[in-house]
Every structure is written in structure tokens, then in C-alpha cells.
Design a protein around this motif. Structure first.
Motif, PDB file in Angstrom:
ATOM      1  N   UNK A 145       0.837  -1.209   0.000  1.00 16.12           N
ATOM      2  CA  UNK A 145       0.000   0.000   0.000  1.00 16.12           C
ATOM      3  C   UNK A 145       0.873   1.260   0.000  1.00 16.12           C
TER       4      UNK A 145
ATOM      5  N   UNK B  97      -1.142   4.405  -1.141  1.00 13.24           N
ATOM      6  CA  UNK B  97      -2.444   4.294  -0.472  1.00 13.24           C
ATOM      7  C   UNK B  97      -2.286   4.515   1.030  1.00 13.24           C
TER       8      UNK B  97
ATOM      9  N   UNK C 142      -4.554  -1.197 -18.088  1.00 10.22           N
ATOM     10  CA  UNK C 142      -3.876   0.078 -18.394  1.00 10.22           C
ATOM     11  C   UNK C 142      -2.522  -0.144 -19.049  1.00 10.22           C
TER      12      UNK C 142
ATOM     13  N   UNK D  14       1.260  10.347  -7.192  1.00  7.66           N
ATOM     14  CA  UNK D  14       0.391   9.177  -7.365  1.00  7.66           C
ATOM     15  C   UNK D  14      -0.336   9.210  -8.705  1.00  7.66           C
ATOM     16  N   UNK D  15      -0.800  10.388  -9.079  1.00  3.60           N
ATOM     17  CA  UNK D  15      -1.587  10.493 -10.310  1.00  3.60           C
ATOM     18  C   UNK D  15      -0.730  10.315 -11.558  1.00  3.60           C
TER      19      UNK D  15
ATOM     20  N   UNK E  97      -2.585  -2.864  -9.895  1.00  2.77           N
ATOM     21  CA  UNK E  97      -2.486  -3.411  -8.542  1.00  2.77           C
ATOM     22  C   UNK E  97      -3.726  -4.179  -8.136  1.00  2.77           C
TER      23      UNK E  97
ATOM     24  N   UNK F 146     -16.414   0.318 -15.953  1.00  3.72           N
ATOM     25  CA  UNK F 146     -16.122   1.296 -14.892  1.00  3.72           C
ATOM     26  C   UNK F 146     -14.623   1.586 -14.864  1.00  3.72           C
ATOM     27  N   UNK F 147     -13.840   0.512 -14.871  1.00  4.36           N
ATOM     28  CA  UNK F 147     -12.381   0.663 -14.813  1.00  4.36           C
ATOM     29  C   UNK F 147     -11.877   1.408 -16.060  1.00  4.36           C
TER      30      UNK F 147
ATOM     31  N   UNK G 149       0.179   6.182 -11.295  1.00  3.66           N
ATOM     32  CA  UNK G 149      -0.873   5.162 -11.320  1.00  3.66           C
ATOM     33  C   UNK G 149      -1.238   4.649 -12.721  1.00  3.66           C
ATOM     34  N   UNK G 150      -1.106   5.435 -13.794  1.00  2.00           N
ATOM     35  CA  UNK G 150      -1.405   4.840 -15.106  1.00  2.00           C
ATOM     36  C   UNK G 150      -0.448   3.708 -15.489  1.00  2.00           C
TER      37      UNK G 150
ATOM     38  N   UNK H 255     -13.386   3.600 -17.863  1.00  2.00           N
ATOM     39  CA  UNK H 255     -13.689   5.031 -17.797  1.00  2.00           C
ATOM     40  C   UNK H 255     -12.821   5.729 -16.755  1.00  2.00           C
ATOM     41  N   UNK H 256     -12.483   5.024 -15.676  1.00  4.69           N
ATOM     42  CA  UNK H 256     -11.625   5.641 -14.665  1.00  4.69           C
ATOM     43  C   UNK H 256     -10.191   5.799 -15.164  1.00  4.69           C
ATOM     44  N   UNK H 257      -9.755   4.820 -15.946  1.00  9.04           N
ATOM     45  CA  UNK H 257      -8.365   4.839 -16.404  1.00  9.04           C
ATOM     46  C   UNK H 257      -8.204   5.518 -17.758  1.00  9.04           C
TER      47      UNK H 257
END
Lengths: 248, 299
Positions: B48, B53, B149, B73-74, B82, B101-102, B77-78, B104-106
Motif C-alpha cells: 500500500x 495508499x 492500463x 500518485x496520479x 495493482x 467502470x475501470x 498510477x497509469x 472510464x476511470x483509467x
């Protein structure tokens, strides 16, 4: 991010809440109206006043509390926090998307309310014509006025894993809001307590509620401005708290 | 060798309890890094922290050449897929909707999502609700969300937890094939056997501290397996005062390195004890760990 939130709403129990609450509200309002016909004048306005009385004071805000708890429960369940927080989405966008998705559901709930008022008014109560446009305007304004409640309940439900605790806190908010309005406090305070703002919006132009303002641009503008400012403040606070959150 | 993950003195304390204590991790690029330790040894907390996190109490983290904190982090993270603690998933949605959902988030492409689903071989179950998935299917969906991703690094916390042997084998093959494609995989487990057959580099955690880090071979080198001396006359050898016990075919001796073994053979021959053979006990990875951790074991 808002698109992701819209996908999450599919087959969600939130829609059921948004459907059942207006049904209960209009049923109660219709029974009240029918039972007090001797005391009330006939027409859409008295019927509407009976519908929005408890809806404005309690049901809408409590409905929002339940919706917010249900929306965040999706994230609290099944380790979805770890997923949410390991994407490039910034905390402000995560919170903002949740508020927007909830506002959409509330807008749907208001639409159901309007349709039910028209159907029950015509077919059950035998009212003539259609409901006046002012009622649709008030119902729409209530969506805007409800965004601070959405933001506050979203913040509570985001921070507290329990489903019931944020709803209970929402009830306290309703009591405070009703106290401000019915105690004659009115004025600035009624625009600072989110639940009171919802009531103020729904009671606009309502002759059955004492001290309610008339539906004019000044009153509408004040409510929209207050809703915008409160929502922005709570949204910003939520984003800061989420950025500092540790995923234990 | 370039490292995808490095940490310096990484520490996390909750109140007076130190969960992770001064870790200096080195995860080489393109390897499967097995992160081993018993439940509660600090593996999840460490992972984490790598993902930002959880904030470290002390120490530095660098991932993909960038320092890790809430500001980076931003950016990171791409590139990092994890799976922490348990697979995520929205139970009321189908597998396909979860991937949507994933996506659209990524901001992933349709191709990336389709490839991730294909890699974990979940295609035929995508229209089933996730609440009806088996644990193995949930794990695979979790890995697919991590892969959606095109990551350079995968951080997977116990991805084989709760899987049957066939499912474990499937995940193992998958992770090895991902490493072959150049993706660095850090995978934790409290079961040694699971990691033994896929990891090329190992990190062993015990009570929050890094007990060992290196290749499998280095781990075996660190441990000196017991020596077995085949002799028809073990009593005579024992009479010489050797620190030995009776073993299969003769004697068993502990802690004898190569030089000590040569001395031992010389001594036995000098005293005319017949020696038919000298060999080392074949050790499993678990026995090596037992040796390392002072026979306390890992789980």
C-alpha cells in the motif's frame, strides 16, 4: 469519472429508492388533501402544498441520505477503495462524480414526483387541467437546492462505513432545518443549513406554509447562490479529506 | 541492473506498533519478485505504501524512477496495475460493466480492456454478475482490472488466495508470461510453494523486517544444508565426539560448510572409519526459510 459513476448506477437499488419515495409522498399528500377537502380550497395548489409539506421538511433530505449511503456502500464493500485510489483520478473528481450521479438520481426522483402529482391529481382527485408550471419550476429548483444535502451526506457516507449512521445524522440535519424554518429564524440561517435550503425551495410560492417566499427571481437566485456556495465548500472539504485518507 | 522499485528505510508505525521496519527493497526490472511473509508480517502495508495508499512514517520510495508520494500518485498510477488484499468489484454489475467502470476511470482503450480480459481468460463470463462469480473468477477479474492500463509494474497482494491448485497454476503461468512480456511483477504470498515456482527474485519479510532479499540461488547459498555421511559404522564416528546424530545410511551433521566437510572427511579417514559417501540433504525452499528464520517458520 462521471461516466464510470453512471455505469455503477445500472441495476442499482438507488433507482428503487427514487421511485418509492415519490410514491409514498404523493400517496400521503393525496390522502391528506382528500381527507381535508372541507378545510382546503380545491385545486392544484392546495394539493401540491400537501404533497411538499413533509417532502420538503423530511422526505427529500432523508431520501438523499439513504441514496448517498447506498452510493458509497458500493465503494466500502469489496475493497473498491483500493481500486478507486489507485487510478489517476483526483480526489476532487471522485467526490464530484459521486455528487453529480446522486444529483441525477434526485432529478429523476423529482420527475417521478411531478408525474405522479399530475396523474393522481387528474385521475384520482379529479382536478381539472394540468398542474401549473410553477410546480415544475419548484421541483427543478429543489434539485439544485438539494445539492448541498447531497454533498454533506456524500461526505458523511464517504467517511463512515456504516449505512445507518450518516442517515441518522441526516435526520438530525432535518430536525435542525425544520427548527430554523418553523422557529421563524428564516433569513440567512435558512440558507446555511442544507436541509432548510431544500425546504425553502420546495415551499416557494406555497401559501399553506407560513413565511414561505414567493416564487420570484430574487428568491430563486438566492437559493441557487446559496446552494452553489455550500456545495462547493463541502465538495472541496471532501476532496481534501479524501486526499489525506489512508487505506488501512 | 535497473530497479523498478527501491525503498530506503521504509517504515510504518501505527501508534507504538511498528508494522514495517526499515525496508530496503530492490525490485529489478522485468522480474517476478516474490514477496514472502506470514500473515501480519507487513506485506500488504508495504504494498500500500508503494502505491501511495498509505503514507510511510519514515523512509523513501522510488517507483519507475519517480519518488512516491500523494503528489506523484496520479502520474504513476497509469503505469502501475495493482490488486491489494482482495479483488475489487461491484457485485450488482456484470464483469463487462465492471471493466467499463475501470475503463472510464483509467481512460483505457477498448483494445486494452479486451486484451486484459483475454489474458485472464474471462471472456465467456463477462455477462455474468460479479456477485455470482467464484473466487477464482473474481481474482481473474481483479487481475484484468490491474492489466487494463498496459502497466509497466504489477503489484499483486496474494493473488492466489483461496484458489484451487488448478487456479493457482493458471495465475502462476499468467504472471510468468507477463514478466516475459517485460512487465515487472511484485507478488506477495504467505505460501512459499506458490512463489517458489514463479519468482526469480525473493524478498522475505518477518515481523516487518526484511530477512532476505535476492535470487533463489543466493537464498540456497545462504543456507548450509545438513550433511549426510554414509558409513556402516556410525558408532565409531560418534565415539570421536562429532556433533552428529544417527541419520539415514549413517550420520547427519548440521552446520558443516565445505571447509568443515573436508576436515570431517579427513578426520574420519584418519581414524579409519569407513566412508561410503558424503552428500548434502536436498532442501526445499521451505526448509531454507526455516533455517533462515531460526526454525520459527513463516506461517
Amino acid at each position: 469519472m462521471i461516466l464510470a459513476e453512471l455505469v455503477k448506477l445500472r441495476r442499482s437499488a438507488l433507482w428503487l429508492v427514487a421511485l418509492v419515495l415519490p410514491v409514498l409522498t404523493v400517496t400521503a399528500g393525496a390522502l391528506n388533501y382528500a381527507g381535508n377537502r372541507s378545510m382546503l380550497s380545491s385545486g392544484w395548489a392546495p394539493f401540491w402544498s400537501q404533497v411538499v409539506l413533509f417532502y420538503g421538511l423530511l422526505f427529500l433530505s432523508m431520501g438523499v441520505a439513504v441514496l448517498a449511503s447506498a452510493a458509497w456502500r458500493m465503494e466500502h464493500r469489496g475493497h473498491n477503495w483500493n481500486l478507486l485510489m489507485s487510478t489517476p483520478i483526483r480526489p476532487a473528481a471522485i467526490v464530484g462524480a459521486k455528487i453529480a450521479a446522486l444529483a441525477l438520481v434526485v432529478a429523476f426522483m423529482q420527475l417521478v414526483l411531478l408525474v405522479l402529482v399530475a396523474v393522481v391529481g387528474r385521475l384520482v382527485l379529479g382536478l381539472e387541467g394540468m398542474p401549473p408550471w410553477e410546480q415544475a419550476a419548484v421541483a427543478g429548483l429543489a434539485v439544485v437546492a438539494a445539492t448541498p444535502v447531497i454533498a454533506v451526506q456524500s461526505l458523511l457516507s464517504m467517511s463512515i462505513r456504516s449505512f445507518a449512521a450518516p442517515v441518522a445524522l441526516g435526520l438530525l440535519g432535518c430536525v435542525a432545518g425544520a427548527g430554523v424554518l418553523l422557529g421563524g429564524g428564516g433569513g440567512v440561517l435558512s440558507h446555511l443549513v442544507p436541509q432548510a435550503l431544500v425546504s425553502s425551495a420546495l415551499f416557494l410560492g406555497n401559501t399553506a406554509v407560513a413565511d414561505s417566499a414567493s416564487l420570484d427571481p430574487g428568491a430563486v437566485g438566492t437559493i441557487v447562490a446559496a446552494a452553489g456556495a455550500l456545495t462547493a465548500a463541502v465538495w472541496a472539504l471532501s476532496a481534501v479529506l479524501l486526499a489525506r485518507r489512508e487505506m488501512r | 541492473m535497473s530497479h523498478v522499485i527501491t525503498t530506503e528505510g521504509l517504515t510504518k508505525t501505527y501508534g507504538s506498533r511498528t508494522v514495517v521496519d526499515g525496508l530496503d527493497l530492490r525490485v529489478p526490472e522485468g522480474c517476478v519478485y516474490g514477496f514472502l511473509g506470514p500473515n501480519g508480517s507487513g506485506k500488504s502495508t508495504t504494498m500500500k505504501m508503494l502505491l501511495s495508499l498509505v503514507r510511510p512514517t519514515r523512509g523513501e520510495i522510488s517507483v519507475l524512477g519517480r519518488p512516491v508520494d500523494h503528489r506523484t500518485r496520479h502520474e504513476l498510477s497509469p503505469h502501475i496495475g495493482s490488486l491489494i488484499e482482495a479483488p475489487p468489484g461491484y457485485g450488482h454489475l456484470t464483469g463487462r460493466e465492471n471493466m467499463a467502470v475501470v475503463q472510464r476511470m483509467l481512460g483505457s482503450s477498448d483494445r486494452q480492456v479486451a486484451r486484459a480480459v483475454e489474458i485472464v481468460r474471462l471472456g465467456e463470463h463477462m455477462d455474468k454478475r460479479v456477485r455470482d462469480y467464484s473466487l477464482g473468477m473474481k481474482q481473474r477479474l481483479g487481475i484484468a482490472t490491474a492489466l487494463a492500463r498496459d502497466p509497466r509494474l504489477l503489484v499483486l497482494d496474494e493473488p492466489t488466495n483461496g484458489l484451487d491448485p488448478a487456479g493457482i497454476e493458471e495465475i502462476r503461468e499468467l504472471l510468468v508470461s507477463l514478466a516475459d512480456r517485460g512487465i515487472t511483477v511484485m507478488v506477495s504470498s504467505h505460501l512459499l510453494d506458490e512463489v517458489d515456482r514463479m519468482a526469480s527474485v525473493l524478498g522475505v519479510l518477518g515481523r516487518g523486517r526484511l530477512i532476505f532479499q535476492g535470487t533463489r540461488e543466493e537464498l540456497f547459498d545462504r543456507s548450509v544444508p545438513d550433511l549426510l555421511v554414509d558409513t556402516p559404522e556410525p558408532e565409531r564416528a560418534l565415539d570421536l565426539g562429532l556433533p552428529a546424530v544417527r541419520g539415514p545410511g549413517g550420520l547427519r551433521l548440521s552446520g558443516f560448510d565445505d571447509a568443515a566437510t573436508a576436515d570431517l572427511v579427513r578426520q574420519l579417514v584418519h581414524h579409519e572409519v569407513p566412508v561410503h559417501g558424503v552428500r548434502r540433504v536436498r532442501q526445499s525452499l521451505e526448509e531454507v526459510f526455516m533455517d533462515l528464520t531460526g526454525r520459527e517458520g513463516l506461517s
